[in-house]
Design an enzyme around this catalytic site. Structure first.
Site, mmCIF file in Angstrom:
data_model
loop_
_atom_site.group_PDB
_atom_site.id
_atom_site.type_symbol
_atom_site.label_atom_id
_atom_site.label_comp_id
_atom_site.label_asym_id
_atom_site.label_seq_id
_atom_site.Cartn_x
_atom_site.Cartn_y
_atom_site.Cartn_z
ATOM 1 N N TYR A 1 0.848 -1.368 0.145
ATOM 2 C CA TYR A 1 0.106 -0.047 -0.036
ATOM 3 C C TYR A 1 0.844 1.280 -0.121
ATOM 4 O O TYR A 1 0.474 2.239 -0.814
ATOM 5 C CB TYR A 1 -0.854 0.068 1.144
ATOM 6 N N THR B 1 -14.014 5.853 7.986
ATOM 7 C CA THR B 1 -14.701 5.264 7.045
ATOM 8 C C THR B 1 -15.363 4.053 7.438
ATOM 9 O O THR B 1 -14.809 3.378 8.042
ATOM 10 C CB THR B 1 -13.986 5.313 5.759
#
Length: 258
Positions: free
Chosen positions: A153, A190
């Site tokens: 990532y 989120t």
């Protein structure tokens, strides 16, 4: 206040999280929004709520990008904004990262973004009144500072940062009025992050830790990230090109953020 009235805007990964917040912000500012994702049910529901459009798009499929953008131009006559928000995270350090996970993250987070930028420029340079448009790439502070537990990532987000700068320079030289910028959120509240907390041994402890990382003492909201993206997408940012907008509650300014 950023004005997106009548601008035609595509948001990838727009069915949930940051992408949904961006689509919602754009719609509230008068834009014609196209939500693109592989989460069809969520995307169709949001599109109906916002009076927007939905397009199934797997960002790693170059041909699908062409079909999607040509469809938008055929219907609306132009494309003003592309937000490359679609992205995935896979856990793994350099010692235990799985090759399949590495390749999947690179495909979505880097190659998919590259396709989005390439196809956006292809149609933006043919806009009715000449080349124009704004490309916003959603990166991460992990692209500015390494994340040990997410080597794939972090690498992908670092690549998206430099990809953005290369594209910005190319467009400035060739077209003048097509811009490309990156956004680097910190810890964001989120559903995806909450799911990660819930899967840990200590969900509340994990959430508290991430809330404490940012000097403001809380996670940034998806809506706060969307506000930054809306600015970069708007004409108010007409001279902002090749920059990285960090939205992290002061995390990167801290002497020892981790």
């Amino acid at each position: 206040m950023p004005d997106l009235d009548k601008k035609v805007c595509l948001v990838t990964g727009g069915s949930s999280g940051i992408g949904a917040a961006i689509a919602t912000a754009f719609a509230s500012k008068g834009a014609h929004v196209v939500i693109a994702d592989v989460q069809d049910d969520d995307g169709l529901h949001l599109a109906k709520t916002l009076d927007a459009e939905y397009s199934h798009l797997d960002v790693v499929d170059e041909a699908a990008w062409g079909v999607c953008l040509d469809g938008i131009v055929s219907k609306h006559g132009r494309l003003d904004v592309v937000v490359n928000n679609a992205g995935i995270f896979r856990r793994g350090t350099i010692e235990d990262v799985d090759l399949a996970d590495w390749n999947h993250v690179m495909a979505v987070n880097v190659t998919g973004m590259m396709f989005g930028c390439k196809e956006a420029i292809r149609v933006m340079k043919k806009n009715p009144h000449g080349p124009s448009g704004s490309i916003v790439n959603v990166s991460s502070i992990a692209g500015l500072r390494g994340l040990a537990s997410g080597v794939a990532y972090s690498t992908s987000k670092g690549a998206s940062r430099i990809l953005t700068k290369s594209i910005a320079l190319h467009c400035a030289r060739e077209y003048k009025t097509i811009r490309c910028n990156s956004v680097h959120p910190g810890t964001i509240d989120t559903p995806m992050n909450q799911a990660a907390f819930d899967s840990s041994d200590d969900p509340q402890g994990m959430r508290s830790f991430f809330e404490s990382i940012q000097p403001i003492g809380r996670m940034t909201t998806a809506e706060e990230v969307a506000a930054g993206v809306a600015f970069l997408a708007s004409d108010e940012a007409s001279s902002v090109n090749g920059t990285e907008l960090v939205i992290d509650g002061g995390w990167m300014a801290a002497p020892n953020p981790l």
